[in-house]
Scaffold this motif. Sequence first.
Motif, PDB file in Angstrom:
ATOM      1  N   LEU A 248      10.875  -1.065 -45.798  1.00 22.91           N
ATOM      2  CA  LEU A 248      11.356  -1.961 -46.472  1.00 22.91           C
ATOM      3  C   LEU A 248      10.688  -2.223 -47.649  1.00 22.91           C
ATOM      4  O   LEU A 248      11.210  -2.388 -48.902  1.00 22.91           O
ATOM      5  CB  LEU A 248      11.379  -3.243 -45.512  1.00 22.91           C
ATOM      6  CG  LEU A 248      12.406  -3.422 -44.658  1.00 22.91           C
ATOM      7  CD1 LEU A 248      12.143  -4.811 -43.823  1.00 22.91           C
ATOM      8  CD2 LEU A 248      13.642  -3.422 -45.075  1.00 22.91           C
ATOM      9  N   ALA A 249       9.133  -1.912 -47.711  1.00 24.15           N
ATOM     10  CA  ALA A 249       8.390  -2.119 -48.895  1.00 24.15           C
ATOM     11  C   ALA A 249       8.698  -0.998 -50.016  1.00 24.15           C
ATOM     12  O   ALA A 249       8.977  -1.386 -51.335  1.00 24.15           O
ATOM     13  CB  ALA A 249       6.894  -2.015 -48.542  1.00 24.15           C
ATOM     14  N   ASP A 250       9.159   0.213 -49.625  1.00 23.68           N
ATOM     15  CA  ASP A 250       9.580   1.340 -50.535  1.00 23.68           C
ATOM     16  C   ASP A 250      11.079   0.815 -51.070  1.00 23.68           C
ATOM     17  O   ASP A 250      11.025   1.088 -52.381  1.00 23.68           O
ATOM     18  CB  ASP A 250       9.656   2.702 -49.910  1.00 23.68           C
ATOM     19  CG  ASP A 250       8.435   3.144 -49.605  1.00 23.68           C
ATOM     20  OD1 ASP A 250       7.372   2.816 -50.281  1.00 23.68           O
ATOM     21  OD2 ASP A 250       8.197   4.142 -48.485  1.00 23.68           O
ATOM     22  N   VAL A 251      11.994   0.431 -50.276  1.00 23.49           N
ATOM     23  CA  VAL A 251      13.203  -0.027 -50.811  1.00 23.49           C
ATOM     24  C   VAL A 251      13.272  -1.105 -51.694  1.00 23.49           C
ATOM     25  O   VAL A 251      13.796  -1.042 -52.793  1.00 23.49           O
ATOM     26  CB  VAL A 251      14.102  -0.151 -49.600  1.00 23.49           C
ATOM     27  CG1 VAL A 251      15.572  -0.805 -49.923  1.00 23.49           C
ATOM     28  CG2 VAL A 251      14.391   1.070 -48.795  1.00 23.49           C
ATOM     29  N   ARG A 252      12.225  -1.955 -51.478  1.00 23.55           N
ATOM     30  CA  ARG A 252      12.153  -3.132 -52.373  1.00 23.55           C
ATOM     31  C   ARG A 252      11.619  -2.716 -53.695  1.00 23.55           C
ATOM     32  O   ARG A 252      12.064  -3.281 -54.605  1.00 23.55           O
ATOM     33  CB  ARG A 252      11.086  -4.264 -51.737  1.00 23.55           C
ATOM     34  CG  ARG A 252      10.910  -5.529 -52.604  1.00 23.55           C
ATOM     35  CD  ARG A 252       9.553  -5.194 -53.176  1.00 23.55           C
ATOM     36  NE  ARG A 252       9.009  -6.431 -54.013  1.00 23.55           N
ATOM     37  CZ  ARG A 252       9.280  -6.609 -55.279  1.00 23.55           C
ATOM     38  NH1 ARG A 252      10.245  -5.725 -55.957  1.00 23.55           N
ATOM     39  NH2 ARG A 252       8.829  -7.347 -55.981  1.00 23.55           N
ATOM     40  N   SER A 253      10.752  -1.756 -53.775  1.00 24.82           N
ATOM     41  CA  SER A 253      10.339  -1.211 -55.020  1.00 24.82           C
ATOM     42  C   SER A 253      11.626  -0.068 -55.495  1.00 24.82           C
ATOM     43  O   SER A 253      10.992   0.360 -56.756  1.00 24.82           O
ATOM     44  CB  SER A 253       8.964  -0.555 -54.800  1.00 24.82           C
ATOM     45  OG  SER A 253       8.097  -1.383 -54.198  1.00 24.82           O
ATOM     46  N   GLY A 254      12.641   0.181 -55.123  1.00 25.98           N
ATOM     47  CA  GLY A 254      13.467   0.987 -55.645  1.00 25.98           C
ATOM     48  C   GLY A 254      13.272   2.453 -55.357  1.00 25.98           C
ATOM     49  O   GLY A 254      13.523   3.366 -55.958  1.00 25.98           O
ATOM     50  N   ARG A 255      12.125   2.643 -54.321  1.00 25.87           N
ATOM     51  CA  ARG A 255      11.867   3.954 -54.084  1.00 25.87           C
ATOM     52  C   ARG A 255      12.782   4.622 -52.896  1.00 25.87           C
ATOM     53  O   ARG A 255      13.046   4.011 -51.831  1.00 25.87           O
ATOM     54  CB  ARG A 255      10.328   4.239 -53.742  1.00 25.87           C
ATOM     55  CG  ARG A 255       9.242   3.783 -54.673  1.00 25.87           C
ATOM     56  CD  ARG A 255       8.009   4.080 -54.261  1.00 25.87           C
ATOM     57  NE  ARG A 255       7.591   3.283 -53.258  1.00 25.87           N
ATOM     58  CZ  ARG A 255       6.746   2.091 -53.286  1.00 25.87           C
ATOM     59  NH1 ARG A 255       6.642   1.683 -54.869  1.00 25.87           N
ATOM     60  NH2 ARG A 255       6.364   1.366 -52.295  1.00 25.87           N
ATOM     61  N   MET A 256      13.150   6.138 -53.142  1.00 21.02           N
ATOM     62  CA  MET A 256      13.746   6.693 -52.192  1.00 21.02           C
ATOM     63  C   MET A 256      12.968   6.834 -50.933  1.00 21.02           C
ATOM     64  O   MET A 256      11.742   7.210 -50.989  1.00 21.02           O
ATOM     65  CB  MET A 256      14.497   8.133 -52.614  1.00 21.02           C
ATOM     66  CG  MET A 256      15.269   7.787 -54.120  1.00 21.02           C
ATOM     67  SD  MET A 256      16.793   7.074 -53.887  1.00 21.02           S
ATOM     68  CE  MET A 256      16.494   5.470 -54.454  1.00 21.02           C
ATOM     69  N   VAL A 257      13.610   6.816 -49.743  1.00 25.46           N
ATOM     70  CA  VAL A 257      13.147   6.884 -48.625  1.00 25.46           C
ATOM     71  C   VAL A 257      13.596   8.050 -47.548  1.00 25.46           C
ATOM     72  O   VAL A 257      13.264   8.065 -46.337  1.00 25.46           O
ATOM     73  CB  VAL A 257      13.091   5.356 -47.759  1.00 25.46           C
ATOM     74  CG1 VAL A 257      12.227   4.485 -48.396  1.00 25.46           C
ATOM     75  CG2 VAL A 257      14.454   5.170 -47.308  1.00 25.46           C
ATOM     76  N   ASP A 258      14.593   8.911 -48.189  1.00 27.09           N
ATOM     77  CA  ASP A 258      14.774   9.912 -47.185  1.00 27.09           C
ATOM     78  C   ASP A 258      15.715   9.567 -46.176  1.00 27.09           C
ATOM     79  O   ASP A 258      15.721  10.030 -45.026  1.00 27.09           O
ATOM     80  CB  ASP A 258      13.873  11.061 -46.883  1.00 27.09           C
ATOM     81  CG  ASP A 258      14.361  12.360 -46.328  1.00 27.09           C
ATOM     82  OD1 ASP A 258      15.478  12.842 -47.013  1.00 27.09           O
ATOM     83  OD2 ASP A 258      13.884  12.890 -45.409  1.00 27.09           O
ATOM     84  N   HIS A 259      16.676   8.435 -46.435  1.00 35.83           N
ATOM     85  CA  HIS A 259      17.386   7.960 -45.537  1.00 35.83           C
ATOM     86  C   HIS A 259      18.837   7.673 -46.357  1.00 35.83           C
ATOM     87  O   HIS A 259      18.901   6.794 -47.347  1.00 35.83           O
ATOM     88  CB  HIS A 259      17.007   6.692 -44.748  1.00 35.83           C
ATOM     89  CG  HIS A 259      17.864   6.140 -43.813  1.00 35.83           C
ATOM     90  ND1 HIS A 259      19.103   5.527 -44.081  1.00 35.83           N
ATOM     91  CD2 HIS A 259      17.669   5.924 -42.386  1.00 35.83           C
ATOM     92  CE1 HIS A 259      19.620   5.135 -42.971  1.00 35.83           C
ATOM     93  NE2 HIS A 259      18.958   4.977 -41.908  1.00 35.83           N
ATOM     94  N   PRO A 260      19.902   8.557 -46.265  1.00 40.39           N
ATOM     95  CA  PRO A 260      21.158   7.983 -46.872  1.00 40.39           C
ATOM     96  C   PRO A 260      21.510   6.588 -47.221  1.00 40.39           C
ATOM     97  O   PRO A 260      21.791   6.095 -48.243  1.00 40.39           O
ATOM     98  CB  PRO A 260      22.232   8.655 -46.284  1.00 40.39           C
ATOM     99  CG  PRO A 260      21.565   9.963 -45.344  1.00 40.39           C
ATOM    100  CD  PRO A 260      19.983   9.315 -45.102  1.00 40.39           C
ATOM    101  N   GLY A 261      21.516   5.697 -45.913  1.00 43.74           N
ATOM    102  CA  GLY A 261      21.934   4.227 -46.105  1.00 43.74           C
ATOM    103  C   GLY A 261      20.739   3.346 -47.016  1.00 43.74           C
ATOM    104  O   GLY A 261      21.332   2.999 -48.004  1.00 43.74           O
ATOM    105  N   TRP A 262      19.601   3.706 -46.665  1.00 44.90           N
ATOM    106  CA  TRP A 262      18.547   3.040 -47.358  1.00 44.90           C
ATOM    107  C   TRP A 262      18.139   3.423 -48.839  1.00 44.90           C
ATOM    108  O   TRP A 262      17.907   2.942 -49.723  1.00 44.90           O
ATOM    109  CB  TRP A 262      17.421   2.897 -46.604  1.00 44.90           C
ATOM    110  CG  TRP A 262      17.503   2.106 -45.209  1.00 44.90           C
ATOM    111  CD1 TRP A 262      17.726   2.406 -44.003  1.00 44.90           C
ATOM    112  CD2 TRP A 262      17.369   0.600 -45.359  1.00 44.90           C
ATOM    113  NE1 TRP A 262      17.761   1.318 -43.128  1.00 44.90           N
ATOM    114  CE2 TRP A 262      17.631   0.346 -44.015  1.00 44.90           C
ATOM    115  CE3 TRP A 262      17.238  -0.402 -46.322  1.00 44.90           C
ATOM    116  CZ2 TRP A 262      17.625  -1.356 -43.573  1.00 44.90           C
ATOM    117  CZ3 TRP A 262      17.343  -1.795 -46.081  1.00 44.90           C
ATOM    118  CH2 TRP A 262      17.332  -2.205 -44.652  1.00 44.90           C
TER     119      TRP A 262
END
Length: 308
Positions: A248-262
């Motif tokens: 969640l912290a990565d997504v909030r910062s706009g960083r890719m997390v290697d998960h298509p949906g997220w």
Amino acid sequence: MTTITGGTLNELFASAVRLTIDGDKVSPRGMDTRELLDVRLLLEEPRSRLLHAPPGRVLNTAFAVAETVWILSGSDAPWIYEFNGQLRQYAEDDGILRGAYGPRMRCWDGSVDQLALALSTLRGDPDSRRAVIQLYDPARDAGGHRDVPCTLGYRFHLRRGRLHMATTMRSQDLWTGLPYDIFAATTLHELMAGWLGVELGEYHHHVDSLHVYERDLDKAVAVLDEAVSSPGKLPSLETPWEGFDALLADVRSGRMVDHPGWDIMAAVLASYQQWKRGHRDAAVRSAEGVGGLLGEALCAWYAILRSR
């Protein structure tokens, strides 16, 4: 009780509008309103969670994503205002929204992670009736601060291999609030089903007062034809519980997390941050690159912003 059923949020929203615009006329806090009491909204496909009915009803898609991340991460931090500045009017003098759901869900009374507790309850006893997340707190909310939660709480029931979720609302603004509330709640629903390794069941949204303000009535009537079409399901967001907060912290910062949906969710947030910094053409190109329903909806929101 009035029961309204839809396979997608578009279908559910259209049916709810048709009934609510003919509801009783009431004026809580002096605001003219059409209201239905004791309503149960049943969403059969929780992943069809995005209301997208252009041109009449276009959501701030970035805020839908941002609020969901904000709640799930347990935050009441003011970064949410970047995505919806109107929330500031409900904040206290220190800029904090006292009714923010996240801290109540993830750190109730400063110590209880209700999300983790609900998950462990169902893992220990799949037939349990005690998988509850409570949001309304009389000790805080009877005091009259500006932001009192409309959502009372969430419940989960695992039956015959399917996880069903119910949300109870004391109050629900159909036009403004419901699309965002259901987007966030059904994301939680999908995640919980994934953590338990079971199928996603039905989503139930129980509302004591379902209403449309008179100021929004003409817009609600006009959107009915657009809201009937079905945009389909969003990509899966299932992800392991371990490492969820870091994701969640990565997504909030706009960083890719290697998960298509997220990664799509992160791309939506990154695009909107470009828009807020004034890089509007770049933001639109980024939204176009997101693709799928969320990308389409974000482009439609940018078109609304540019027309203002």
